[in-house]
Scaffold this motif. Structure first.
Motif, PDB file in Angstrom:
ATOM      1  N   LYS A 659     -25.197  45.131  58.783  1.00 42.57           N
ATOM      2  CA  LYS A 659     -26.376  44.545  59.449  1.00 42.57           C
ATOM      3  C   LYS A 659     -27.512  45.551  59.642  1.00 42.57           C
ATOM      4  O   LYS A 659     -28.638  45.291  59.284  1.00 42.57           O
ATOM      5  CB  LYS A 659     -25.970  43.974  60.820  1.00 42.57           C
ATOM      6  CG  LYS A 659     -25.096  42.732  60.750  1.00 42.57           C
ATOM      7  CD  LYS A 659     -25.087  41.971  62.054  1.00 42.57           C
ATOM      8  CE  LYS A 659     -24.269  42.674  63.133  1.00 42.57           C
ATOM      9  NZ  LYS A 659     -22.796  42.678  62.873  1.00 42.57           N
ATOM     10  N   THR A 660     -27.188  46.720  60.217  1.00 42.80           N
ATOM     11  CA  THR A 660     -28.242  47.684  60.529  1.00 42.80           C
ATOM     12  C   THR A 660     -28.528  48.624  59.373  1.00 42.80           C
ATOM     13  O   THR A 660     -29.421  49.469  59.459  1.00 42.80           O
ATOM     14  CB  THR A 660     -27.831  48.545  61.750  1.00 42.80           C
ATOM     15  OG1 THR A 660     -26.568  49.164  61.447  1.00 42.80           O
ATOM     16  CG2 THR A 660     -27.674  47.700  62.997  1.00 42.80           C
ATOM     17  N   GLY A 661     -27.730  48.512  58.309  1.00 43.36           N
ATOM     18  CA  GLY A 661     -27.936  49.396  57.158  1.00 43.36           C
ATOM     19  C   GLY A 661     -27.471  50.816  57.431  1.00 43.36           C
ATOM     20  O   GLY A 661     -27.891  51.749  56.751  1.00 43.36           O
ATOM     21  N   ASN A 662     -26.580  51.002  58.448  1.00 36.85           N
ATOM     22  CA  ASN A 662     -26.084  52.332  58.776  1.00 36.85           C
ATOM     23  C   ASN A 662     -24.924  52.706  57.837  1.00 36.85           C
ATOM     24  O   ASN A 662     -23.880  52.069  57.863  1.00 36.85           O
ATOM     25  CB  ASN A 662     -25.586  52.319  60.240  1.00 36.85           C
ATOM     26  CG  ASN A 662     -25.119  53.686  60.688  1.00 36.85           C
ATOM     27  OD1 ASN A 662     -24.830  54.557  59.880  1.00 36.85           O
ATOM     28  ND2 ASN A 662     -25.034  53.850  61.996  1.00 36.85           N
ATOM     29  N   PRO A 663     -25.109  53.755  57.000  1.00 33.46           N
ATOM     30  CA  PRO A 663     -24.055  54.086  56.018  1.00 33.46           C
ATOM     31  C   PRO A 663     -22.746  54.515  56.675  1.00 33.46           C
ATOM     32  O   PRO A 663     -21.667  54.279  56.136  1.00 33.46           O
ATOM     33  CB  PRO A 663     -24.666  55.224  55.205  1.00 33.46           C
ATOM     34  CG  PRO A 663     -25.808  55.750  56.000  1.00 33.46           C
ATOM     35  CD  PRO A 663     -26.300  54.627  56.863  1.00 33.46           C
ATOM     36  N   GLU A 664     -22.827  55.173  57.871  1.00 35.32           N
ATOM     37  CA  GLU A 664     -21.592  55.628  58.529  1.00 35.32           C
ATOM     38  C   GLU A 664     -20.712  54.449  58.906  1.00 35.32           C
ATOM     39  O   GLU A 664     -19.501  54.472  58.682  1.00 35.32           O
ATOM     40  CB  GLU A 664     -21.932  56.445  59.786  1.00 35.32           C
ATOM     41  CG  GLU A 664     -22.266  57.899  59.459  1.00 35.32           C
ATOM     42  CD  GLU A 664     -22.494  58.719  60.708  1.00 35.32           C
ATOM     43  OE1 GLU A 664     -22.028  58.308  61.792  1.00 35.32           O
ATOM     44  OE2 GLU A 664     -23.153  59.765  60.587  1.00 35.32           O
ATOM     45  N   ILE A 665     -21.296  53.441  59.505  1.00 36.97           N
ATOM     46  CA  ILE A 665     -20.516  52.260  59.904  1.00 36.97           C
ATOM     47  C   ILE A 665     -19.918  51.602  58.666  1.00 36.97           C
ATOM     48  O   ILE A 665     -18.753  51.201  58.655  1.00 36.97           O
ATOM     49  CB  ILE A 665     -21.402  51.256  60.692  1.00 36.97           C
ATOM     50  CG1 ILE A 665     -21.852  51.903  61.999  1.00 36.97           C
ATOM     51  CG2 ILE A 665     -20.636  49.961  60.962  1.00 36.97           C
ATOM     52  CD1 ILE A 665     -22.756  51.020  62.849  1.00 36.97           C
ATOM     53  N   LEU A 666     -20.709  51.550  57.600  1.00 39.67           N
ATOM     54  CA  LEU A 666     -20.254  50.898  56.374  1.00 39.67           C
ATOM     55  C   LEU A 666     -19.047  51.644  55.780  1.00 39.67           C
ATOM     56  O   LEU A 666     -18.029  51.015  55.455  1.00 39.67           O
ATOM     57  CB  LEU A 666     -21.397  50.844  55.353  1.00 39.67           C
ATOM     58  CG  LEU A 666     -21.095  50.048  54.084  1.00 39.67           C
ATOM     59  CD1 LEU A 666     -20.746  48.608  54.438  1.00 39.67           C
ATOM     60  CD2 LEU A 666     -22.265  50.068  53.120  1.00 39.67           C
TER      61      LEU A 666
END
Length: 842
Positions: A659-666
């Protein structure tokens, strides 16, 4: 007081001075030593109290402990080393010495013919000892000094450790802890009590302790400083052992720095290194100890004390004369102190033995200041551990006693609580009282047969049919005893008359061992589990034969079991496999791989974020795929998001997937995606046991595991009792509780009769679900208000009972003590009317 032997009835002898004195042999049950201990003395006043003390509480009636049905009172310390010295082959006594000894022991009777006639008449120590044995007593066992040779030389043993008594005559073997020691089963002393009664046993122990005291007074026994010296040869061996150890540790350090060290499964590189170094150091200390012991013979007082079981262990001797070894804190080498090092005397991150608390010196030579400092760190942990352990075990025992205090055996043989709920239909499933049993067995068949063979006249052996017919008539005996009787009698080749006599004896023994109605079995069980708790180690992470598996054991595990915790601190499973998979390692590994929880993280070799293409690129390690035998297809189905396959084993995931485009979460989401296995099972171990392959796991999920193909659900088990209760039912949970608790006690080397553990398990599971022993379980649900209030949360219980207008029937133990009445247990469960003599008004 930890158990019922903490209160005993002694006969009074009035002596001068203000202290009271007692026989050394009664110290073990009181757990008394002479460093300032105090005791209370009660003098029974009424006729009833005096009678009860005389009939139930005399010291000689407490010799057999209800914890394991073997003597708790017996010879200790000096008596054991003295008995050994007296009964050695070398010991020969003159007429004057024999006279002195027998006078010491108040012997009245004939004196046997001397062993040696010329030049002077001399008697052997064995003859003198034999005078105190019952005349028709026969016995065979091995002494504590036995070296357990591959083939036993029996009476020709070179160490004289084959104890053989025939017709009250000690023919061979030395007497030590295995023959007269306290807290040992199957000793000469144990057999005398079981076969001749407590009075004979009491006289026997009295006489031989006096005899040994007299002998030691004549002979003397000391441990001098020069007995601690070792020859130059041993010195050099120990030095070379230490040098070799340093070389191996240096190798390990190099391997760890260059990354060549083979990682143990489930351990980090650092942990692996530490485990391997600790093994090397422990080996070095043990080698030093062995070297010392080989240099000393049985003439050395220290060796006499350790071998005979009088006091100390070979470790103590190794530390006094060889090397003290590694000082540890929480089972690891000493690490804490300054940053990255223990003390400012060492370099940063120094992993050598001396920098982390290895003591090279022995106590005889003294420690260096640094060694002394590390040694005091290790010692402090021991003190803290002891202090913590006593309170933990004390609280556990208080809860156990509170939960079980009101259980008793009724006249119909059932065990019931104070309001009459049945806890067991028959005490311990066979109605045998452990304190009257023979080390847990109602009848010691083997012993009976051995004894009857010595007295039996020769004749034709009875037929198997005759034995079967005779034994089948004994319907009241438990099935296990009937099976044992048949098997042993058939192998014994006794005559018909012999078989009849033996069956009579067995029946007599069985009748005697039955538990008496009114017996407070609950309190006995609680004491028998609580009292050894104080001797257990607190922090024991023990590796079940392999360095890979941590299992909580000792006191913490026992507390966990009686607390009925939802999840054990170290859940483990033992998984048995079906006929096809248990044969070979390869098939067992396949099942193990199905179980192990594997995520994408376990096979990824690298992740990088490409902001130009707005993707996360994920590379898969082919070596890991192979070792875990995972296919590409499995990986693709495991992806939690949409993905593109860029090239062989390289995948990309668009950043828009998050959703937020955060690579770490992905990357976290992708890494945690499950490929296969059961989430709770972190690690598995395949190993061979009794010729079949089994799987041990860290983590436990019974429900999922038994669904997996190749697992034998009938024999698979876990140490999580609640899981067993939910899946296999309450009866299985009860059996699992017994097994778990008994295993903990056995692993600690504590002998506790299984009947006590059974009673605790039965009361924990009597409501149909596993309840804890404590205020949220059994103690909190007692029928009596006063009993609940006396335990914990006093005010809440009293207030809520007052609001509800509860009535207390005063049927249990504690509530009767509170109101000052006698309790309905033991002698209190019957009414007693008595007249005190003298004239009566008609």
């Amino acid at each position: 007081s930890l158990h019922r032997m903490s209160i005993m009835a002694h006969r009074v002898r009035v002596l001068p001075f203000k202290t009271f004195r007692m026989h050394l042999a009664v110290c073990p049950p009181y757990n008394a030593d002479f460093d300032g201990d105090e005791m209370n003395l009660h003098i029974p006043q009424s006729k009833e109290a005096q009678t009860e003390a005389r009939l139930l509480m005399q010291v000689q009636d407490q010799i057999l402990s209800p914890r394991y049905g073997a003597p708790i009172i017996g010879a200790t310390k000096d008596f054991i080393s003295g008995a050994y010295l007296l009964t050695r082959k070398e010991t020969l006594l003159t007429a004057k010495e024999v006279g002195k000894l027998l006078a010491h022991a108040n012997y009245r009777g004939e004196i046997p013919a001397p062993t040696v006639e010329k030049p002077v008449k001399q008697w052997s120590g064995k003859q003198v000892f034999s005078l105190f044995l019952p005349k028709d007593f026969s016995f065979v066992s091995r002494a504590n000094v036995c070296r357990h040779c591959p083939t036993c030389a029996k009476e020709d043993c070179q160490y004289d450790s084959y104890v053989m008594i025939q017709g009250g005559e000690l023919l061979s073997g030395v007497i030590d802890k295995n023959s007269i020691g306290a807290e040992r089963a199957e000793t000469i002393f144990h057999r005398i009590i079981k076969d001749y009664g407590t009075d004979v046993g009491h006289d026997f122990l009295n006489s031989i302790t006096r005899l040994i005291n007299g002998f030691l007074t004549i002979r003397g026994f000391s441990y001098s400083y020069d007995e601690l010296n070792i020859a130059d040869k041993e010195h050099n061996t120990i030095n070379s052992v230490m040098r070799k150890m340093e070389k191996s540790v240096e190798n390990l350090i190099n391997q760890a720095e260059t990354g060549q060290l083979e990682r143990l499964p489930g351990q980090t590189m650092q942990e692996t290194f530490e485990i391997k170094v600790m093994n090397e150091l422990a080996q070095a200390r043990d080698k030093a100890g062995e070297t010392v012991e080989q240099g000393l013979g049985l003439g050395n007082s220290g060796i006499i004390m350790t071998r005979t079981g009088a006091r100390g262990s070979s470790l103590n001797i190794g530390q006094m004369m060889g090397s003290v070894g590694q000082q540890s804190i929480r089972g690891k080498r000493i690490m804490r102190g300054y940053e990255n090092r223990t003390l400012p005397h060492f370099k940063d991150g120094d992993p050598t033995p001396q920098a982390r608390g290895f003591v090279y010196n022995c106590y005889r030579d003294g420690l260096t200041p640094l060694e002394y400092f590390f040694h005091s760190m290790g010692g402090r942990e021991g003190l803290v551990d002891t202090a913590v352990r006593t309170q933990q075990s004390g609280y556990m025992q208080r809860r156990l006693i509170n939960a079980l205090e009101h259980l008793r055996v009724e006249y119909d043989g059932t065990v019931r609580n104070s309001i009459g709920d049945i806890i067991q239909f028959r005490y311990g499933e066979d109605g045998i009282d452990p304190s009257k049993s023979d080390h847990g067995k109602a009848v010691n068949v083997v012993q009976l047969i051995d004894r009857s063979k010595l007295t039996e006249k020769k004749g034709a052996a009875a037929s198997d049919d005759y034995i079967d017919k005779k034994v089948d008539l004994l319907t009241i005996l438990p099935q296990s005893l009937i099976i044992e009787l048949k098997a042993q009698l058939k192998a014994s080749s006794l005559t018909k008359a012999g078989v009849d006599r033996l069956i009579d004896a067995a029946m007599k023994n069985y009748d005697y061992s039955l538990v008496e109605p009114g017996e407070a079995v609950g309190i006995l069980a609680a004491q028998s589990i609580g009292e050894p708790g104080t001797q257990m180690t607190l922090r024991t992470f023990h590796y079940a034969g392999v360095a890979e598996q941590n299992v909580t054991l000792g006191l913490p595990r026992l507390i966990e079991i009686v607390d009925a915790r939802r999840t054990p601190s170290t859940p483990v499973m033992e998984i048995h496999l079906d006929a096809k998979h248990k044969k070979g390692e390869k098939l067992a590994r396949e099942v193990a791989q199905k179980l192990t929880y594997t995520t994408l993280d376990d096979v990824v070799s690298g992740v990088n974020v490409d902001f130009n293409a707005n993707v996360v690129r994920i590379e898969i390690d082919p070596a890991r795929l192979e070792s875990l035998s995972i296919t590409e297809k499995e990986i693709e189905t495991a992806f939690p998001t949409k993905f593109e396959k860029e090239s062989d084993l390289v995948y990309t995931v668009s950043l828009d997937e998050e959703k937020t485009g955060n690579p770490e979460i992905l990357t976290h989401t992708v890494g945690q995606a499950k490929i296969r296995g059961i989430p709770e099972i972190k690690r598995v171990l395949t190993l061979q046991e009794e010729g079949e392959w089994i799987i041990r796991t860290d983590g436990s999920n019974l429900e999922e595991v038994i669904k997996i193909d190749g697992v034998d659900a009938m024999r698979t088990s876990t140490n999580n009792i609640h899981e067993i209760a939910e899946i296999f039912g309450i009866e299985a949970a009860r059996n699992a509780l017994i097994k778990e608790a008994h295993n903990v006690l056995e692993e600690q080397g504590l002998d506790v009769d299984v009947r006590h553990v059974m009673l605790v398990s039965d009361i924990m599971t009597k409501m149909g679900e596993v309840q804890q022993i404590g205020r949220h379980g059994i103690s909190g649900e007692k029928s009596s208000v006063l009993a609940r209030a006396a335990f914990e949360l006093t005010i809440q219980h009293l207030v809520s009972a007052a609001i509800r207008g509860e009535i207390d029937p005063l049927k249990g133990v504690i509530e009767n003590i509170i109101v000052g009445q006698s309790m309905p247990l033991g002698t209190g469960s019957v009414e007693l009317f008595m007249t005190m003599g003298g004239k009566r008004d008609e």
